[in-house]
Write a protein that holds these residues in place. Sequence first.
Motif, PDB file in Angstrom:
ATOM      1  N   GLU A  53      37.488  -4.207  35.920  1.00 43.40           N
ATOM      2  CA  GLU A  53      37.647  -3.505  34.639  1.00 43.40           C
ATOM      3  C   GLU A  53      37.134  -2.086  34.808  1.00 43.40           C
ATOM      4  O   GLU A  53      35.924  -1.857  34.938  1.00 43.40           O
ATOM      5  N   LEU A  54      38.046  -1.127  34.844  1.00 35.58           N
ATOM      6  CA  LEU A  54      37.664   0.280  34.958  1.00 35.58           C
ATOM      7  C   LEU A  54      37.422   0.875  33.575  1.00 35.58           C
ATOM      8  O   LEU A  54      37.847   0.340  32.559  1.00 35.58           O
ATOM      9  N   GLY A  55      36.747   2.000  33.548  1.00 30.21           N
ATOM     10  CA  GLY A  55      36.454   2.668  32.284  1.00 30.21           C
ATOM     11  C   GLY A  55      35.477   1.897  31.412  1.00 30.21           C
ATOM     12  O   GLY A  55      35.548   1.999  30.180  1.00 30.21           O
ATOM     13  N   ARG A  56      34.565   1.135  32.034  1.00 27.43           N
ATOM     14  CA  ARG A  56      33.592   0.333  31.289  1.00 27.43           C
ATOM     15  C   ARG A  56      32.198   0.905  31.483  1.00 27.43           C
ATOM     16  O   ARG A  56      31.565   0.696  32.524  1.00 27.43           O
ATOM     17  N   PRO A  57      31.661   1.653  30.536  1.00 26.72           N
ATOM     18  CA  PRO A  57      30.310   2.207  30.676  1.00 26.72           C
ATOM     19  C   PRO A  57      29.256   1.100  30.653  1.00 26.72           C
ATOM     20  O   PRO A  57      29.536  -0.037  30.241  1.00 26.72           O
ATOM     21  N   LEU A  58      28.047   1.436  31.102  1.00 21.40           N
ATOM     22  CA  LEU A  58      26.963   0.457  31.148  1.00 21.40           C
ATOM     23  C   LEU A  58      26.372   0.303  29.741  1.00 21.40           C
ATOM     24  O   LEU A  58      25.286   0.783  29.421  1.00 21.40           O
ATOM     25  N   GLU A  59      27.150  -0.379  28.908  1.00 26.81           N
ATOM     26  CA  GLU A  59      26.755  -0.677  27.538  1.00 26.81           C
ATOM     27  C   GLU A  59      26.990  -2.156  27.283  1.00 26.81           C
ATOM     28  O   GLU A  59      27.871  -2.776  27.906  1.00 26.81           O
ATOM     29  N   LEU A  60      26.251  -2.746  26.359  1.00 30.35           N
ATOM     30  CA  LEU A  60      26.328  -4.183  26.133  1.00 30.35           C
ATOM     31  C   LEU A  60      27.741  -4.617  25.740  1.00 30.35           C
ATOM     32  O   LEU A  60      28.202  -5.697  26.139  1.00 30.35           O
ATOM     33  N   ASP A  61      28.439  -3.768  25.004  1.00 33.99           N
ATOM     34  CA  ASP A  61      29.793  -4.115  24.580  1.00 33.99           C
ATOM     35  C   ASP A  61      30.731  -4.360  25.766  1.00 33.99           C
ATOM     36  O   ASP A  61      31.688  -5.139  25.665  1.00 33.99           O
ATOM     37  N   SER A  62      30.464  -3.693  26.889  1.00 34.47           N
ATOM     38  CA  SER A  62      31.327  -3.853  28.064  1.00 34.47           C
ATOM     39  C   SER A  62      31.238  -5.259  28.652  1.00 34.47           C
ATOM     40  O   SER A  62      32.144  -5.696  29.376  1.00 34.47           O
ATOM     41  N   PHE A  63      30.151  -5.984  28.330  1.00 40.47           N
ATOM     42  CA  PHE A  63      29.929  -7.316  28.910  1.00 40.47           C
ATOM     43  C   PHE A  63      30.344  -8.453  27.972  1.00 40.47           C
ATOM     44  O   PHE A  63      30.355  -9.616  28.375  1.00 40.47           O
ATOM     45  N   THR A  64      30.661  -8.116  26.735  1.00 40.37           N
ATOM     46  CA  THR A  64      30.805  -9.131  25.686  1.00 40.37           C
ATOM     47  C   THR A  64      31.782 -10.254  26.053  1.00 40.37           C
ATOM     48  O   THR A  64      31.495 -11.446  25.834  1.00 40.37           O
ATOM     49  N   TRP A  66      32.444 -11.706  28.680  1.00 41.20           N
ATOM     50  CA  TRP A  66      32.056 -12.633  29.751  1.00 41.20           C
ATOM     51  C   TRP A  66      30.656 -13.222  29.584  1.00 41.20           C
ATOM     52  O   TRP A  66      30.215 -14.002  30.421  1.00 41.20           O
ATOM     53  N   LEU A  67      29.962 -12.852  28.515  1.00 40.66           N
ATOM     54  CA  LEU A  67      28.570 -13.274  28.377  1.00 40.66           C
ATOM     55  C   LEU A  67      28.434 -14.791  28.300  1.00 40.66           C
ATOM     56  O   LEU A  67      27.452 -15.352  28.803  1.00 40.66           O
ATOM     57  N   ASP A  68      29.384 -15.471  27.719  1.00 39.88           N
ATOM     58  CA  ASP A  68      29.256 -16.922  27.569  1.00 39.88           C
ATOM     59  C   ASP A  68      29.421 -17.655  28.906  1.00 39.88           C
ATOM     60  O   ASP A  68      28.885 -18.756  29.084  1.00 39.88           O
ATOM     61  N   GLN A  69      30.158 -17.052  29.835  1.00 36.89           N
ATOM     62  CA  GLN A  69      30.402 -17.732  31.104  1.00 36.89           C
ATOM     63  C   GLN A  69      29.506 -17.230  32.249  1.00 36.89           C
ATOM     64  O   GLN A  69      29.271 -17.955  33.217  1.00 36.89           O
ATOM     65  N   ALA A  70      29.026 -16.009  32.150  1.00 43.13           N
ATOM     66  CA  ALA A  70      28.319 -15.393  33.277  1.00 43.13           C
ATOM     67  C   ALA A  70      26.929 -15.983  33.467  1.00 43.13           C
ATOM     68  O   ALA A  70      26.253 -16.352  32.499  1.00 43.13           O
ATOM     69  N   SER A  71      26.518 -16.066  34.730  1.00 42.86           N
ATOM     70  CA  SER A  71      25.166 -16.521  35.056  1.00 42.86           C
ATOM     71  C   SER A  71      24.284 -15.388  35.558  1.00 42.86           C
ATOM     72  O   SER A  71      23.058 -15.492  35.538  1.00 42.86           O
ATOM     73  N   GLU A  72      24.909 -14.294  36.012  1.00 40.15           N
ATOM     74  CA  GLU A  72      24.111 -13.207  36.584  1.00 40.15           C
ATOM     75  C   GLU A  72      24.872 -11.891  36.515  1.00 40.15           C
ATOM     76  O   GLU A  72      26.105 -11.862  36.381  1.00 40.15           O
ATOM     77  N   VAL A  73      24.091 -10.816  36.615  1.00 41.84           N
ATOM     78  CA  VAL A  73      24.633  -9.463  36.728  1.00 41.84           C
ATOM     79  C   VAL A  73      24.043  -8.854  37.992  1.00 41.84           C
ATOM     80  O   VAL A  73      22.828  -8.886  38.200  1.00 41.84           O
ATOM     81  N   VAL A  74      24.900  -8.315  38.857  1.00 38.02           N
ATOM     82  CA  VAL A  74      24.476  -7.715  40.119  1.00 38.02           C
ATOM     83  C   VAL A  74      24.690  -6.211  40.031  1.00 38.02           C
ATOM     84  O   VAL A  74      25.799  -5.753  39.712  1.00 38.02           O
ATOM     85  N   LEU A  86      20.464  -3.401  30.782  1.00 38.65           N
ATOM     86  CA  LEU A  86      19.996  -4.493  31.637  1.00 38.65           C
ATOM     87  C   LEU A  86      18.906  -5.302  30.939  1.00 38.65           C
ATOM     88  O   LEU A  86      18.874  -6.540  31.032  1.00 38.65           O
ATOM     89  N   ASN A  87      18.026  -4.614  30.239  1.00 37.00           N
ATOM     90  CA  ASN A  87      16.992  -5.338  29.476  1.00 37.00           C
ATOM     91  C   ASN A  87      17.624  -6.220  28.403  1.00 37.00           C
ATOM     92  O   ASN A  87      17.182  -7.353  28.169  1.00 37.00           O
ATOM     93  N   ALA A  88      18.674  -5.718  27.763  1.00 35.23           N
ATOM     94  CA  ALA A  88      19.363  -6.517  26.745  1.00 35.23           C
ATOM     95  C   ALA A  88      20.035  -7.734  27.367  1.00 35.23           C
ATOM     96  O   ALA A  88      20.043  -8.827  26.784  1.00 35.23           O
ATOM     97  N   LEU A  89      20.594  -7.577  28.550  1.00 33.27           N
ATOM     98  CA  LEU A  89      21.221  -8.709  29.243  1.00 33.27           C
ATOM     99  C   LEU A  89      20.181  -9.749  29.647  1.00 33.27           C
ATOM    100  O   LEU A  89      20.413 -10.955  29.535  1.00 33.27           O
TER     101      LEU A  89
END
Length: 463
Positions: A53-64, A66-74, A86-89
């Motif tokens: 996914e291009l054009g996705r800034p490091l904001e919580l909305d960019s992760f929305t 996948w949050l239910d399925q994701a186990s980690e952020v690298v 990152l603190n919010a995640l």
Amino acid sequence: MPLSIVVGLGRSGLGAARLLQAQGHDVVVLERGDTPALQDTAHALRQQNITIELGRPLELDSFTAWLDQASEVVISPGIAWDHPTLNALRAQGLRVRGEMSVAWDALSGIPWIGITGTNGKTTVTHLLQHVLAHAGLEAPMAGNVGHSAAELALEVLQGTRPKPDWVVMEMSSYQIEAAGEVSPRIGIWTTLTPDHLERHGTLAAYRAIKRGLLERAETPVLNADDADIRQHCGAWSRPGLRWVSGADDGPDKDSIHRISVNAQGWVSQGERPLFPADALPLPGDHNRQNMLLATAAALEASVSASSIEAALRCFTGVPHRLEPLGSVGGIPVFNDSKATNYDAAAVGLRSVQAPVVLLAGGQTKQGDADPWLELLQSQVCGVVLFGAGAGELADLIETAGFSGPVMHHADLNAAVPQALSLAKDFEAGSVLLSPACASFDQYPNFEARGDHFRRLINAVKDL
């Protein structure tokens, strides 16, 4: 399958995404940019069933999504560990870790040599890898130099690279803080001076990150000639600790394991002489420290003293770290583009023949400039400044009372001819590019800056 979200499509992010996918993870990569080059990279990864996914800034909305399925952020090293997103995640229960952590898991069972420090770590990494390879060991280097850690791990996993005997991993403070589980078999701490304070806040915080890696190492190797390491770790007592020093005093001076230089000019382990200290043909006290650190680690890796000596004698150095470029008009020229702070630039000034014509400039960084300014008084006959920080550096130099000429130019294209002309007029002992600044005002990295300087010198150097 577990879902991993990778942030950033640079070298580290690309390596992490491919490695995780090869390990059976579903992978989503979020990248804030959307350039044609990134679109080409994204297309290639999509062919490997990696979601981009291009054009996705490091904001919580960019992760929305996948949050239910994701186990980690690298994350890549360039992303601040305490970034609010990152603190919010983390608050939502996701594990956040760095690319180095992913590689550590994938290379389980292979011993690591983790090398860190403000200055010197890249030279020690190259030197140690050279020594181990010369001894017939499969010991690739990666991390903050060469391959990313994940790229190396993927090659091992896929069988395109032989299983290493050792992994020689250069680790920056950014990489260490995002990979707290990395526990190298051997850890090396080269130096500690103020750096990256805009990221870490305080020197104490920066020091604690570096020290954490050494505390987790089975055999920590520390440089007793570094004032900060000596002060803060001099009384550190723990099994396996090794000290190195070019002098006879300091921590652990009576240990049979201590690597030092004796009165006869030999590298010694305790009282046992190993080989002459001039085996490494590189100038400067800092390179002697680098040699001692690499020697201590190589001995721990069961390399013989004779093999270490033979490897040292044929080591030609590392590009951009006091790299000799030949001479112009009989005056030696050195490329020290890696000197991106005052402390590293001071090392360069101590290591070449005075009087020096100095080229400095770029994107200025926080730090104590006083020792560097004092060396200008004693070592330098003229200064040629370039880049965004030229004005700031000129003010510092002139306020310090430097008596020689200080000249400004927009870039190296104009600065280099000026420096060579000054060197001829002053009959200088050397010309030195040692910028004391980051390169990002005009170049993507210090390597590109050093390569540009080398091209300019190659066009006019003596045959």
